[in-house]
Design a protein around this motif. Structure first.
Motif: not given
Length: 179
Positions: A134-135, A139-140, A145-152, A154-156
């Motif tokens: 699902g992730l 995130s497409s 890993p998948q990094l999210y910063i401030d709700g967005d 960011f990248g791997g």
């Protein structure tokens, strides 16, 4: 401390519905996606998340199969992920935990964030396959890993390393934490 998502399994004995990650206090119903008719040359095997129901000829004489498609990103999982990534300044979906990353890429991102003294949450995607799939849709982005910063998103790992080397990551984190 790592965040935990409760995974609700399909109540059907046939297990046709996709399990969803839900907040522990908010159960959701499970809904399969609609049926689709796809042209095919064979009805032998379908991909992960698909089940062949029947085979017939369409009006042009081509063989079709009734396929039930399941998206790992259910509306309930999307809502839960939206809440998780928006309720924390920095969240990383990793293989393993903050204390014990179980892949080198996850470990790299964790070490970068620790070196910057940034408070962050981790979610172990190895705990549930549906969460992991699902992730990828959410995130497409196909890897962790998948990094999210401030709700967005960011990248791997590669993007985080490059942004760290250039100073961009520090700027984005500082802005997020101060907001």
């Amino acid at each position: 401390m790592a965040l935990r998502l409760q995974i609700v399994a399909c109540p059907s004995p046939l297990n046709k519905c996709s399990p969803v990650a839900t907040p522990i206090l908010a159960p959701f119903s499970l809904r399969p996606h609609q049926n689709h008719r796809l042209p095919t040359t064979t009805t032998s095997t379908t991909g992960i998340g698909m089940k062949a129901n029947s085979s017939r000829l369409d009006s042009t004489g081509r063989k079709t199969s009734s396929i039930r498609c399941y998206s790992a990103l259910t509306p309930e999982l999307k809502t839960t992920l939206d809440k998780v990534v928006s309720s924390h300044k920095v969240v990383v979906f990793i293989k393993g935990t903050k204390e014990f990353p179980q892949c080198g890429f996850s470990n790299t991102v964790v070490q970068i964030l620790k070196s910057l003294n940034v408070p962050f949450e981790t979610i172990n995607i190895l705990e549930n396959e549906m969460l992991r799939q699902g992730l990828k849709e959410y995130s497409s982005w196909p890897t962790f890993p998948q990094l999210y910063i401030d709700g967005d998103f960011f990248g791997g790992c590669d993007i985080a390393v490059e942004a760290y080397k250039s100073g961009e990551l520090q700027e984005v984190l500082e802005k997020a934490i101060c907001s």
